[in-house]
Design a protein around this motif. Structure first.
Motif, short mmCIF file in Angstrom:
data_model
loop_
_atom_site.label_atom_id
_atom_site.label_comp_id
_atom_site.label_asym_id
_atom_site.label_seq_id
_atom_site.Cartn_x
_atom_site.Cartn_y
_atom_site.Cartn_z
N TRP A 170 1.12 2.16 2.43
CA TRP A 170 1.66 2.88 1.26
C TRP A 170 2.66 2.02 0.49
O TRP A 170 2.74 2.08 -0.73
CB TRP A 170 2.30 4.18 1.72
N LEU A 171 3.39 1.19 1.21
CA LEU A 171 4.37 0.30 0.57
C LEU A 171 3.74 -0.97 0.02
O LEU A 171 4.43 -1.80 -0.57
CB LEU A 171 5.46 -0.06 1.59
N GLY A 172 2.43 -1.11 0.19
CA GLY A 172 1.73 -2.26 -0.38
C GLY A 172 1.68 -3.47 0.51
O GLY A 172 1.30 -4.55 0.06
N VAL A 173 2.08 -3.32 1.78
CA VAL A 173 2.05 -4.46 2.72
C VAL A 173 1.33 -4.03 4.00
O VAL A 173 1.94 -3.95 5.08
CB VAL A 173 3.47 -4.98 3.02
N PRO A 174 0.03 -3.75 3.93
CA PRO A 174 -0.69 -3.24 5.10
C PRO A 174 -0.71 -4.23 6.26
O PRO A 174 -0.68 -5.44 6.04
CB PRO A 174 -2.10 -2.99 4.55
N LEU A 175 -0.75 -3.68 7.47
CA LEU A 175 -0.89 -4.54 8.65
C LEU A 175 -2.19 -5.33 8.58
O LEU A 175 -2.25 -6.49 8.97
CB LEU A 175 -0.88 -3.69 9.92
N THR A 176 -3.23 -4.68 8.08
CA THR A 176 -4.51 -5.32 7.83
C THR A 176 -5.27 -4.44 6.84
O THR A 176 -4.92 -3.28 6.64
CB THR A 176 -5.32 -5.49 9.13
N GLU A 177 -6.26 -4.98 6.20
CA GLU A 177 -7.03 -4.20 5.23
C GLU A 177 -7.88 -3.16 5.97
O GLU A 177 -8.42 -3.43 7.04
CB GLU A 177 -7.94 -5.12 4.41
N VAL A 178 -7.99 -1.99 5.38
CA VAL A 178 -8.83 -0.93 5.93
C VAL A 178 -9.81 -0.49 4.83
O VAL A 178 -9.53 -0.66 3.64
CB VAL A 178 -8.01 0.27 6.43
N PRO A 179 -10.95 0.08 5.20
CA PRO A 179 -11.91 0.54 4.19
C PRO A 179 -11.29 1.58 3.25
O PRO A 179 -10.37 2.32 3.65
CB PRO A 179 -13.03 1.16 5.03
N ASP A 180 -11.79 1.62 2.03
CA ASP A 180 -11.25 2.56 1.04
C ASP A 180 -11.32 4.01 1.52
O ASP A 180 -10.43 4.80 1.24
CB ASP A 180 -12.00 2.42 -0.28
N GLY A 181 -12.39 4.36 2.23
CA GLY A 181 -12.52 5.72 2.72
C GLY A 181 -11.44 6.09 3.72
O GLY A 181 -10.98 7.23 3.76
N HIS A 182 -11.00 5.12 4.50
CA HIS A 182 -9.90 5.34 5.43
C HIS A 182 -8.58 5.45 4.66
O HIS A 182 -7.76 6.33 4.92
CB HIS A 182 -9.79 4.17 6.42
N ARG A 183 -8.42 4.55 3.71
CA ARG A 183 -7.16 4.47 2.96
C ARG A 183 -6.93 5.71 2.09
O ARG A 183 -5.80 6.02 1.74
CB ARG A 183 -7.18 3.21 2.10
N ALA A 184 -7.99 6.42 1.78
CA ALA A 184 -7.86 7.65 0.99
C ALA A 184 -6.97 8.67 1.70
O ALA A 184 -6.42 9.58 1.07
CB ALA A 184 -9.24 8.25 0.72
N ALA A 185 -6.79 8.52 3.01
CA ALA A 185 -5.95 9.43 3.78
C ALA A 185 -4.50 9.38 3.33
O ALA A 185 -3.73 10.33 3.54
CB ALA A 185 -6.04 9.11 5.27
N LEU A 186 -4.08 8.29 2.70
CA LEU A 186 -2.70 8.18 2.24
C LEU A 186 -2.35 9.25 1.21
O LEU A 186 -1.19 9.63 1.07
CB LEU A 186 -2.45 6.79 1.64
N ALA A 187 -3.35 9.72 0.48
CA ALA A 187 -3.10 10.70 -0.57
C ALA A 187 -2.70 12.06 -0.01
O ALA A 187 -2.12 12.88 -0.71
CB ALA A 187 -4.34 10.85 -1.46
N GLY A 188 -2.99 12.32 1.27
CA GLY A 188 -2.68 13.61 1.85
C GLY A 188 -1.34 13.67 2.55
O GLY A 188 -1.03 14.66 3.22
N VAL A 189 -0.53 12.62 2.37
CA VAL A 189 0.75 12.52 3.08
C VAL A 189 1.89 13.00 2.20
O VAL A 189 1.88 12.80 0.98
CB VAL A 189 1.00 11.05 3.52
N GLN A 190 2.90 13.60 2.80
CA GLN A 190 4.13 13.98 2.09
C GLN A 190 5.07 12.79 2.15
O GLN A 190 5.80 12.59 3.13
CB GLN A 190 4.76 15.21 2.75
N TRP A 191 5.03 11.97 1.10
CA TRP A 191 5.83 10.74 1.06
C TRP A 191 7.20 10.99 0.46
O TRP A 191 7.34 11.86 -0.40
CB TRP A 191 5.11 9.67 0.24
N PRO A 192 8.19 10.21 0.86
CA PRO A 192 9.50 10.29 0.19
C PRO A 192 9.45 9.54 -1.14
O PRO A 192 8.38 9.03 -1.52
CB PRO A 192 10.45 9.59 1.18
N ASP A 193 10.55 9.47 -1.83
CA ASP A 193 10.61 8.72 -3.08
C ASP A 193 10.42 7.23 -2.79
O ASP A 193 11.15 6.66 -1.97
CB ASP A 193 11.96 8.97 -3.76
N ARG A 194 9.47 6.61 -3.46
CA ARG A 194 9.16 5.21 -3.17
C ARG A 194 10.33 4.30 -3.48
O ARG A 194 10.61 3.33 -2.76
CB ARG A 194 7.91 4.78 -3.95
N GLU A 195 11.04 4.57 -4.55
CA GLU A 195 12.16 3.71 -4.95
C GLU A 195 13.29 3.78 -3.92
O GLU A 195 13.99 2.80 -3.66
CB GLU A 195 12.69 4.11 -6.32
#
Length: 200
Positions: A170-195
């Motif tokens: 989510w912060l743009g520094v993944p441990l490793t690349e994952v397929p787009d279908g897996h990464r879509a799971a990030l949209a379902g998370v309650q994230w704090p303010d990115r800044e």
């Protein structure tokens, strides 16, 4: 900074551009009464405890405090804590009341330390790991070991590693690349303010 009660969802960050990568301190936390998994830059661990249905309230509270204090020591100072959210499918299980109390006490302790918290639903964690939100813990453990080359002794630590990986992605520094279908799971998370995370 948004609070835990802000139910808005942020879109995943775009992949990091070329150039120096920021170093974020991210922890993953799979909260459990019997085996709380913790993942940090230093690796993974599991906080094991045992209890009995007949335990007194002081004993139950002492158990919670042990888990909380040990987890906070393992986590240390981080920019983001990624915590698995409640599993509503297990609400009828024994110990659910104590687990809910533990979850709020530990998350509250993170908030009191001004650590931004992301709440990741169990299905989002499973989807990020395997591509399927209904995957069982054994499948998540297997996927985590294969993708990250990690030796993980139990599914608690595997879950924590996946939670940490999601925060870094989510912060743009993944441990490793994952397929787009897996990464879509990030949209379902309650994230704090990115800044608030990026400016720490």
């Amino acid at each position: 900074m948004s609070t835990l009660f802000d139910l808005t969802r942020e879109a995943p960050a775009a992949p990091a551009a070329a150039g120096p990568r920021p170093r974020y301190r991210v922890a993953g936390l799979d909260i459990s009464l019997t085996g709380t998994g913790v993942a940090t830059l230093g690796g993974t661990t599991c906080i094991r405890t045992k209890g009995r249905r007949a335990d007194s309230i002081p004993n139950r509270r002492a158990r919670q405090k042990h888990i909380i204090n040990t987890a906070l020591t393992e986590i240390g100072t981080v920019d983001l804590a990624c915590v698995e959210g409640p599993s509503h499918a297990s609400m009828a299980q024994a110990g659910h009341h104590d687990l809910s109390g533990l979850w709020w006490c530990l998350v509250g302790a993170l908030v009191d330390r001004d650590i931004p918290v992301a709440v990741i639903p169990p299905m989002s964690r499973a989807k990020y790991a395997t591509g399927k939100g209904n995957s069982r813990k054994a499948a998540v453990l297997d996927a985590a070991q294969k993708r990250y080359g990690a030796i993980l002794p139990n599914d608690n630590e595997a879950d924590a590693l996946i939670l940490r990986a999601m925060g870094l992605d989510w912060l743009g520094v993944p441990l490793t690349e994952v397929p787009d279908g897996h990464r879509a799971a990030l949209a379902g998370v309650q994230w704090p303010d990115r800044e608030a995370v990026a400016s720490r």
